[in-house]
Design a protein around this motif. Structure first.
Motif, mmCIF file in Angstrom:
data_model
loop_
_atom_site.group_PDB
_atom_site.id
_atom_site.type_symbol
_atom_site.label_atom_id
_atom_site.label_comp_id
_atom_site.label_asym_id
_atom_site.label_seq_id
_atom_site.Cartn_x
_atom_site.Cartn_y
_atom_site.Cartn_z
ATOM 1 N N HIS A 15 -31.995 59.442 12.077
ATOM 2 C CA HIS A 15 -33.159 59.115 12.911
ATOM 3 C C HIS A 15 -34.038 60.333 13.160
ATOM 4 C CE1 HIS A 15 -31.524 55.149 13.288
ATOM 5 N NE2 HIS A 15 -30.371 55.672 13.693
ATOM 6 N N ASP A 16 -33.522 61.527 12.835
ATOM 7 C CA ASP A 16 -34.312 62.759 12.964
ATOM 8 C C ASP A 16 -35.184 63.011 11.728
ATOM 9 O OD1 ASP A 16 -32.950 63.178 15.355
ATOM 10 O OD2 ASP A 16 -31.428 64.452 14.405
ATOM 11 N N LEU A 17 -35.032 62.180 10.704
ATOM 12 C CA LEU A 17 -35.726 62.400 9.429
ATOM 13 C C LEU A 17 -37.078 61.691 9.383
ATOM 14 C CD1 LEU A 17 -32.669 61.848 7.082
ATOM 15 C CD2 LEU A 17 -33.817 64.021 7.574
ATOM 16 N N PRO A 18 -37.981 62.133 8.498
ATOM 17 C CA PRO A 18 -39.234 61.401 8.295
ATOM 18 C C PRO A 18 -38.926 59.948 7.912
ATOM 19 C CG PRO A 18 -39.326 63.519 7.192
ATOM 20 C CD PRO A 18 -37.910 63.346 7.676
ATOM 21 N N GLU A 19 -39.804 59.053 8.285
ATOM 22 C CA GLU A 19 -39.560 57.621 8.121
ATOM 23 C C GLU A 19 -39.257 57.224 6.676
ATOM 24 O OE1 GLU A 19 -41.713 53.348 9.119
ATOM 25 O OE2 GLU A 19 -42.724 55.208 9.643
ATOM 26 N N ASP A 20 -40.000 57.771 5.711
ATOM 27 C CA ASP A 20 -39.776 57.371 4.315
ATOM 28 C C ASP A 20 -38.398 57.788 3.823
ATOM 29 O OD1 ASP A 20 -40.782 60.078 4.425
ATOM 30 O OD2 ASP A 20 -41.138 59.990 2.265
ATOM 31 N N ILE A 21 -37.930 58.942 4.264
ATOM 32 C CA ILE A 21 -36.605 59.417 3.852
ATOM 33 C C ILE A 21 -35.524 58.604 4.554
ATOM 34 C CG2 ILE A 21 -35.027 61.400 3.939
ATOM 35 C CD1 ILE A 21 -37.510 63.143 3.377
ATOM 36 N N ARG A 22 -35.725 58.350 5.827
ATOM 37 C CA ARG A 22 -34.781 57.507 6.571
ATOM 38 C C ARG A 22 -34.678 56.129 5.914
ATOM 39 N NH1 ARG A 22 -36.955 57.906 11.315
ATOM 40 N NH2 ARG A 22 -38.221 56.027 11.154
ATOM 41 N N ASP A 23 -35.821 55.546 5.534
ATOM 42 C CA ASP A 23 -35.811 54.226 4.889
ATOM 43 C C ASP A 23 -35.087 54.265 3.545
ATOM 44 O OD1 ASP A 23 -37.212 53.244 7.057
ATOM 45 O OD2 ASP A 23 -39.146 53.140 6.015
ATOM 46 N N ALA A 24 -35.272 55.341 2.780
ATOM 47 C CA ALA A 24 -34.596 55.474 1.486
ATOM 48 C C ALA A 24 -33.083 55.555 1.676
ATOM 49 C CB ALA A 24 -35.103 56.710 0.740
ATOM 50 N N ILE A 25 -32.658 56.310 2.665
ATOM 51 C CA ILE A 25 -31.225 56.451 2.938
ATOM 52 C C ILE A 25 -30.632 55.126 3.417
ATOM 53 C CG2 ILE A 25 -29.545 57.556 4.479
ATOM 54 C CD1 ILE A 25 -31.241 60.141 4.193
#
Length: 196
Positions: A15-25
């Motif tokens: 949840h600390d990550l940019p949204e696009d990276i969080r969504d990819a994970i």
């Protein structure tokens, strides 16, 4: 005791990550049932995460002229084994087992593709991948003739070389960071997956 994912910082929470990276994970977690450690390791540098996975997907997810997903993964396993990258051998070995529907093939290719029970086409493909990854890698007339005779197109030849080069980078990053393969990868394609 669980091995650390990286010798470099990893996010405390996705949840600390940019949204696009969080969504990819989250997307890979939903599909695989776990988060591959390489995703968390690369999240340390968001711009590099994006570039890495964009190129990964451009190579591994696109339709090749004749290369199958199993063949692409065989390239990764064979060259990663020579680069002594446990993470990529284990993770992509799981994909060889799944796509190739053969629980033994990945291990045989990783140890020695020259003695593995594979077709002459596959042997030629992996010979060329080794040449690209460990030697000069120049596409000579002789190599082009040999690859064409085995049924590969010029685009396939590019794919073999590009996959080898890309995973050389991946091998070195995973080794640099000390990122271990997830335990889940070891059994994938060996043990039937539980259906929910």
């Amino acid at each position: 005791m669980t091995a650390p994912i990286s010798r470099f910082p990893v996010p405390e929470s996705i949840h600390d990550l940019p949204e696009d990276i969080r969504d990819a994970i989250l997307a890979v977690q939903e599909k695989a049932g776990f988060v591959p450690n390489v995703f968390l390791m690369l999240a340390h540098r968001p711009a590099e995460f994006r570039a890495f996975f964009a190129y990964h997907d451009a190579l591994m997810e696109r339709e090749s002229d004749t290369l199958t997903k199993a063949e692409k993964e065989m390239i990764v396993v064979a060259t990663s084994a020579r680069n002594r990258c446990l993470y990529c051998v284990v993770a992509h070995g799981a994909l060889v087992r799944i796509y190739g529907k053969d629980p033994l093939l990945a291990d045989q290719v990783a140890i020695n593709h020259r003695t593995a029970p594979i077709s002459e086409r596959h042997r030629t493909m992996l010979d060329f991948a080794m040449y690209c990854g460990l030697e000069v890698g120049e596409l000579t007339d002789e190599w082009e003739e040999r690859l064409t005779a085995a049924g590969f197109t010029r685009d396939d030849i590019w794919d073999i070389g590009a996959i080898t080069a890309f995973f050389g980078l991946s091998n070195r990053l995973v080794t640099l960071t000390g990122t271990p393969p997830n335990e889940e990868f070891y059994l994938m394609g060996r043990v039937p997956r539980e259906k929910n």
